[in-house]
Design an enzyme around this catalytic site. Structure first.
Site, short mmCIF file in Angstrom:
data_model
loop_
_atom_site.label_atom_id
_atom_site.label_comp_id
_atom_site.label_asym_id
_atom_site.label_seq_id
_atom_site.Cartn_x
_atom_site.Cartn_y
_atom_site.Cartn_z
N THR A 170 -13.51 -15.27 8.01
CA THR A 170 -14.35 -14.09 7.81
C THR A 170 -14.85 -13.51 9.14
OG1 THR A 170 -16.23 -15.57 7.44
CG2 THR A 170 -15.12 -14.69 5.48
N ASP A 173 -6.28 -12.14 8.32
CA ASP A 173 -7.68 -11.76 8.50
C ASP A 173 -7.78 -10.40 9.19
OD1 ASP A 173 -8.25 -14.34 7.55
OD2 ASP A 173 -8.31 -15.16 9.58
#
Length: 306
Positions: free
Chosen positions: A32, A257
């Site tokens: 994240t 990501d």
């Protein structure tokens, strides 16, 4: 106050990479955070917040300082006396990576321990992003707290994006992961699954099956599939968008990501899903041509603009 920030919730770890004999290079990364890094680089002046929990040791202090040096805050994330960050090491075979983790007592596991602090960190955010790894590092009560606060942020006007990012070793059982991910999808506006993960977790036969299943739960879905086309599902329709081939990748760490960060930045800027996926593919292709999960901002921006 206008909701204009971007927030990502999860665990940023110490990253050991680039082994040369007994020596390693240390950095900071985590799924994240990698997404927020790209999103921040590509979102202009939007405030960026990494929502987690941190220790008070020198490594945690270094983490927070690194964020600040790059324009990323931590909101009201708790700093917990005596806690410390998780750690992982990357080994490469060619460009393909393998990971070894030390994270069982990481401070980030307590990111939902203070619901009021979590709620404050999610205030006035145009976008809130989290992943299945965020869920996996929390116990059942903390997951419930997290999803409740994300739902409140959504009700207050935040767009919520979620990547299931299934990692079997982090879950006690496949069934636990399935239930938690379905709970997360119930509070999401955008889902960014990866087909091999969903095939492993839910037994999907093809990316189309993943897209159709997610499309019944979330209004906007992009199914990633490595160098195969990404598949957009919106309004009951499916649209493939070819990936950008990289002949000689250097390091595939963080590719998915960074794709997420590029896609979300493009959507926040008003680009249509297909254009956003094209930009995200270019960003991911740029990232696999540098070592580590965090490409320089200018590399990301150049790829994004094409």
């Amino acid at each position: 106050m206008a909701a204009d920030g971007v927030a990502s919730i999860g665990e940023c770890m110490l990253e050991l990479s680039g082994q040369a004999g007994p020596n390693w290079r240390m950095g900071f990364a985590g799924d994240t955070f990698n997404t927020l890094w790209a999103l921040h680089a590509l979102s202009g002046e939007r405030p960026a917040t990494y929502v987690s929990a941190f220790g008070d040791d020198p490594f945690s202090q270094g983490q927070i300082s690194f964020f600040a040096e790059n324009g990323i805050g931590i909101g009201a994330s708790p700093v917990i006396p005596g806690a410390r960050p998780g750690l992982y090491a990357i080994t490469l075979t060619g460009a393909e990576r393998a990971f070894i983790y030390w994270r069982s007592d990481a401070a980030a596991r307590r990111l939902a321990s203070d619901p009021a602090a979590l709620a404050k960190s999610l205030e006035n955010q145009a976008l809130v992003y989290f992943s299945g790894i965020t869920l996996a590092i929390l116990d059942a009560a903390a997951r419930k707290t997290l999803l409740a606060e994300v739902a409140k942020a959504r009700a207050a006007g935040s767009l919520v994006a979620f990547d299931p990012n299934y990692r079997p070793r982090l879950w006690q059982s496949r069934e636990e992961a399935q239930a938690a991910i379905l709970d997360a999808l119930a509070v999401a506006d955008i889902a960014l699954p990866t087909f091999p993960d969903e095939q492993m977790l839910f037994g999907d036969s093809a990316p189309q099956a993943t897209a159709e299943r997610f499309g019944k739960l979330v209004g906007e879905v992009v199914v990633k599939n490595g160098e195969e086309p990404a598949l957009i599902a919106t309004g009951g329709a499916l649209q493939p968008v070819p990936a950008q081939h990289v002949a000689t990748p250097v390091d595939t760490t963080g590719a998915g990501d960074s794709f997420n960060g590029g896609y979300l930045a493009a959507r926040l800027a008003g680009h249509a899903p297909a254009d956003a996926v094209q930009r995200a593919h270019r960003v991911a292709a740029a990232v696999v041509q540098v070592r580590g999960a965090l490409a320089p901002f200018e590399v990301l921006r150049t790829a994004f603009e094409g």
